[in-house]
Design an enzyme around this catalytic site. Sequence first.
Site, short mmCIF file in Angstrom:
data_model
loop_
_atom_site.label_atom_id
_atom_site.label_comp_id
_atom_site.label_asym_id
_atom_site.label_seq_id
_atom_site.Cartn_x
_atom_site.Cartn_y
_atom_site.Cartn_z
N ASN A 154 0.83 -1.28 -0.11
CA ASN A 154 0.06 0.08 -0.01
C ASN A 154 0.78 1.34 -0.02
OD1 ASN A 154 0.67 -0.47 2.56
ND2 ASN A 154 -1.14 0.60 3.52
N SER A 231 -0.22 -7.85 6.93
CA SER A 231 -1.43 -8.08 7.68
C SER A 231 -1.08 -9.03 9.02
CB SER A 231 -2.21 -8.93 6.81
OG SER A 231 -1.37 -10.16 6.32
N GLU A 250 4.56 -4.24 12.10
CA GLU A 250 3.57 -2.97 11.92
C GLU A 250 2.22 -3.44 11.12
OE1 GLU A 250 3.81 0.28 12.79
OE2 GLU A 250 6.10 0.33 13.35
N CYS A 284 -3.28 1.92 6.71
CA CYS A 284 -3.63 0.97 7.86
C CYS A 284 -4.26 1.80 9.04
CB CYS A 284 -1.98 0.53 8.51
SG CYS A 284 -0.95 1.87 8.55
P1 NAP Z 1 0.14 -9.09 3.52
O1 NAP Z 1 -0.49 -9.73 2.72
O2 NAP Z 1 0.44 -9.28 4.88
O3 NAP Z 1 1.86 -9.01 2.66
C1 NAP Z 1 2.91 -8.25 3.26
C2 NAP Z 1 4.26 -8.53 3.07
O4 NAP Z 1 4.43 -9.97 3.42
C3 NAP Z 1 4.49 -8.76 1.42
O5 NAP Z 1 5.62 -8.71 0.97
C4 NAP Z 1 4.04 -10.22 1.29
O6 NAP Z 1 4.53 -10.95 0.30
C5 NAP Z 1 4.72 -10.80 2.38
N1 NAP Z 1 4.24 -12.46 2.87
C6 NAP Z 1 3.12 -13.06 2.75
N2 NAP Z 1 3.09 -14.10 3.06
C7 NAP Z 1 4.49 -14.24 4.16
C8 NAP Z 1 4.81 -15.15 5.06
N3 NAP Z 1 4.38 -16.61 5.29
N4 NAP Z 1 6.04 -14.67 5.66
C9 NAP Z 1 6.57 -13.56 5.54
N5 NAP Z 1 6.16 -12.73 4.48
C10 NAP Z 1 4.97 -13.05 3.94
O7 NAP Z 1 -0.07 -7.27 3.49
P2 NAP Z 1 -0.50 -6.67 2.37
O8 NAP Z 1 -1.89 -7.07 1.86
O9 NAP Z 1 0.57 -6.39 1.27
O10 NAP Z 1 -0.81 -5.18 3.23
C11 NAP Z 1 -1.77 -4.90 3.80
C12 NAP Z 1 -1.77 -5.03 5.30
O11 NAP Z 1 -0.90 -4.33 5.89
C13 NAP Z 1 -2.81 -4.37 6.16
O12 NAP Z 1 -3.29 -5.34 7.17
C14 NAP Z 1 -2.53 -3.12 6.61
O13 NAP Z 1 -2.98 -2.57 8.02
C15 NAP Z 1 -1.11 -3.47 6.93
N6 NAP Z 1 -0.16 -2.22 7.06
C16 NAP Z 1 0.33 -1.82 8.23
C17 NAP Z 1 1.01 -0.54 8.31
C18 NAP Z 1 1.52 -0.14 9.76
O14 NAP Z 1 2.38 0.48 9.66
N7 NAP Z 1 1.09 -0.51 10.81
C19 NAP Z 1 1.17 -0.10 7.15
C20 NAP Z 1 0.84 -0.44 6.06
C21 NAP Z 1 0.02 -1.55 5.96
P3 NAP Z 1 3.75 -11.27 -1.32
O15 NAP Z 1 3.22 -10.07 -1.52
O16 NAP Z 1 4.73 -12.07 -1.94
O17 NAP Z 1 2.38 -12.14 -0.72
#
Ligand code: NAP
Length: 476
Positions: A154, A231, A250, A284
């Site tokens: 994002n 996530s 995060e 987020c």
């Molecule tokens: P995501 O699906 O959790 O993916 C984030 C990253 O983790 C991607 O690079 C993903 O790779 C990787 N990943 C996937 N499976 C994994 C595993 N088993 N082990 C290690 N890494 C793995 O999240 P998203 O959909 O990209 O982002 C949305 C989420 O991020 C939301 O929940 C949002 O709230 C959160 N977020 C939090 C903040 C904060 O600062 N608190 C800021 C922004 C976003 P792939 O893309 O290859 O699957």
Amino acid sequence: MFISSIINGEMYNEENRETLPVKNPYNQQEIAKIILASREDLNAAVDNCYETYHRIIKKMPAYERADILLKTAQLLEARREDFAQTVAEEAGKPLKLSRDEVDRAVQVLRFASEYAKQINGEVIPLDAAVGGENRLGFTKRIPLGVVAAITPFNFPLNLSLHKIAPALAAGNTVIFKPAEKTPISAFKLVQLFHEAGLPKGALNVIMGLGEELGDPLVEHDKVQKVTFTGSLPVGKGIREKAEFKKITLELGSNSPNIIFEDADIDSLVDNLVTGAFAFSGQVCISAQRIYVHESIYNEFLKKFVTQTKALQIGDPLDEKTDFGPMIDEEAAERAKLWIDDAVSNGAKVETGGELTGAMLTPTIMTNVHNDMKVIAEEVFAPIVSIIPFRTEEEAIKLSNDSIYGLQAGIFTNDINRALYVADELEMGGVWINEISTYRQDNHPYGGVKQSGIGREGVKYAIDDMTELKFIGIKLN
Ligand code: NAP
């Protein structure tokens, strides 16, 4: 365009490797192909980071690290438009917001450059303890070694830099795993660092699937720290697998915003509409729950709906667009199901809720309850719920009734009330007279409860990316 891993400055461009298409979320056109990395590539990347840390980076003086970070900031500033276009195309983020992201990313690099020169320890008064006479003790902040940075789609540029820049500022090397949906800005960013003079191997990027490469990366014994933004389910898995490694998580949120009866509605509606719908709510700290005092509820709702309907929906690459698609059709369909589920349980859609491909129109819901998914879980979609409350205590209770606690907004002109409510909210951060969605890149940022562990915000990330070492001297 082929996007490959970059290990020790080298791209992996051989043919007959498996590839994955990268699509523009607005029109589904293929804009690039990722050459997928294997586990062997991952191991080679970590080994190379480890070796580069011990051979070069550990010994590099702070002023050199600071210079490289500053040079990268200058290069990024000069290529602002190219990076903004890239983010808009790969993430489907409206161009105006993509430009903001690049501007923030430049600042993060500048902050990191400045803080690289200010990493210090303290002198411990050892004579405070009996027997401590004639002893001198001090602390140093030392780098950890190899830091694994795993980032979401994002804010593909800025959130990656919130990890990479402090890690390099502190004297670590970085193995970077960007989101598979947004690899192009990551690829260009690593090249930018090299152009700025970062030694090869200090920042290796691995392009591949998180579900395949995530575990071996997190469990790798040469990785000293894992910093992850993404996530909750993935974050939980990382926490389990990281064992004794340092971690920063995060994670998600369902951020509340509380509007008290003395707030000036006209001055805040515009800002809150942005806070709820910027980048289609895929932020987020997006304003997901808006609690409004019952005495101003109807007036607020009417103005909020009017302002929402004025958003310009369209192609992210169009200068005029305020609101574009979600990251993919699957995400938009999931969000639509949550809306339908709430409606079937009595909720009302005031506007929006129309789905075409990955485009879900800005959706305002009322008559919602705390057990509906649109309230209880992180929607991460253009859905906001507007809920009336009677008393201050009720607003606090409703806001805290969540597994998350990242950031909140409070709107009131009563400073005593504002400070009281700020203390009572179970959040990592609270803004007074500002939306929950506002973030500056140098304040501490991170969650309580299941919103995460640790803090970012350059200086705070540097603290988490160094180890405190004590050195004592017995004097004669
Ligand atoms: P995501 O699906 O959790 O993916 C984030 C990253 O983790 C991607 O690079 C993903 O790779 C990787 N990943 C996937 N499976 C994994 C595993 N088993 N082990 C290690 N890494 C793995 O999240 P998203 O959909 O990209 O982002 C949305 C989420 O991020 C939301 O929940 C949002 O709230 C959160 N977020 C939090 C903040 C904060 O600062 N608190 C800021 C922004 C976003 P792939 O893309 O290859 O699957």
